[in-house]
Design a protein around this motif. Structure first.
Motif, PDB file in Angstrom:
ATOM      1  N   UNK A  81       0.828  -1.201   0.000  1.00 15.37           N
ATOM      2  CA  UNK A  81       0.000   0.000   0.000  1.00 15.37           C
ATOM      3  C   UNK A  81       0.869   1.262   0.000  1.00 15.37           C
ATOM      4  N   UNK A  82       0.730   2.144   0.989  1.00 16.86           N
ATOM      5  CA  UNK A  82       1.560   3.343   1.060  1.00 16.86           C
ATOM      6  C   UNK A  82       3.041   2.974   1.110  1.00 16.86           C
ATOM      7  N   UNK A  83       3.351   1.829   1.703  1.00 17.33           N
ATOM      8  CA  UNK A  83       4.737   1.362   1.722  1.00 17.33           C
ATOM      9  C   UNK A  83       5.289   1.116   0.331  1.00 17.33           C
ATOM     10  N   UNK A  84       4.421   0.710  -0.604  1.00 14.49           N
ATOM     11  CA  UNK A  84       4.856   0.534  -1.991  1.00 14.49           C
ATOM     12  C   UNK A  84       5.188   1.859  -2.644  1.00 14.49           C
ATOM     13  N   UNK A  85       4.419   2.888  -2.319  1.00 18.65           N
ATOM     14  CA  UNK A  85       4.688   4.222  -2.860  1.00 18.65           C
ATOM     15  C   UNK A  85       6.040   4.735  -2.354  1.00 18.65           C
TER      16      UNK A  85
END
Length: 237
Positions: A81-85
């Protein structure tokens, strides 16, 4: 005899291959526990949990601080999720062997339109986010969108909602809504569920689709995700 010894040595060397370090960045407000159900062959998972943003800290500097735990010159990074961004932002600052996105997006075009509008109009600065986040009735709606299906999953998600640092929450939400990215490295693998309600699959172009997978599939579809990651990592030289 010598032939048997050579076979034994080769087998022993194969067994003693050093574990590959894989760096894992969790989703918004979560920590390393979301990776508990993953099973990655011959790998040491190193978790990069969220830091508290410094006053007036730029997104770029925050990303650099998150990346300080990475020791390899060309790492493999899994971001949820945001970690992928954030993983993609790290890839702008250093060579990366492989970025593996789970339940995430690759560029600004994949950010849901209503999210872009909220960010553009700065509505996230108007809504009483902290009060909404603390409302128990909000939890049920949020869990449905997240795909937290069982009581265990709902309790897990609710736990993070109750303990999340409020400064981090406001900062991170602002970064997500206003993310601007057009760079997608060639070595990106994108695993996404077709039942994800946070980042709906329709505008996305994932490399792997988990049918029926929700935004919480890193936990409840971990076996399928692990199989994909194992195949991907095996092919990374």
């Amino acid at each position: 005899m010598n032939g048997l010894l050579n076979i034994f040595r080769r087998k022993k060397q194969k067994q003693e291959l050093p574990k590959r370090k894989i760096y894992c960045i969790p989703g918004f407000g979560a920590d390393d526990k979301i990776f508990t159900n993953l099973s990655i062959d011959n790998a040491e998972l190193i978790f990069i949990n969220w830091l508290k943003p410094l006053p007036k800290e730029s997104y770029k500097n925050y990303v650099l601080r998150m990346a300080e735990k990475i020791q390899e010159p060309a790492p493999v990074i899994i971001g949820v999720s945001f970690g992928g961004m954030v993983a993609l932002e790290i890839a702008k600052t250093r060579p990366v062997k492989q970025v593996i996105l789970v339940s995430s997006i690759k560029n600004t075009d994949e950010l849901p339109g209503k999210w872009k509008l909220i960010g553009r109009l700065r509505l996230n600065h108007i809504f009483p986010i902290q009060r909404i986040q603390a409302n128990e009735r909000f939890f049920a709606m949020a869990n449905k969108r997240l795909g937290a299906l069982t009581k265990e999953e709902q309790d897990f998600a609710n736990h993070y909602r109750r303990i999340i640092d409020k400064e981090y929450m406001i900062w991170a939400l602002n970064q997500i809504l206003n993310w601007r990215n057009a760079e997608v490295p060639a070595n990106v693998v994108h695993i996404h569920g077709d039942a994800d309600l946070i980042f709906p699959i329709k505008p996305l172009k994932p490399t792997h689709i988990i049918h029926g997978g929700t935004h919480m599939m890193i936990m409840n579809r971990a076996a399928e995700i692990s199989a994909i990651i194992n195949k991907v990592v095996k092919d990374v030289k």
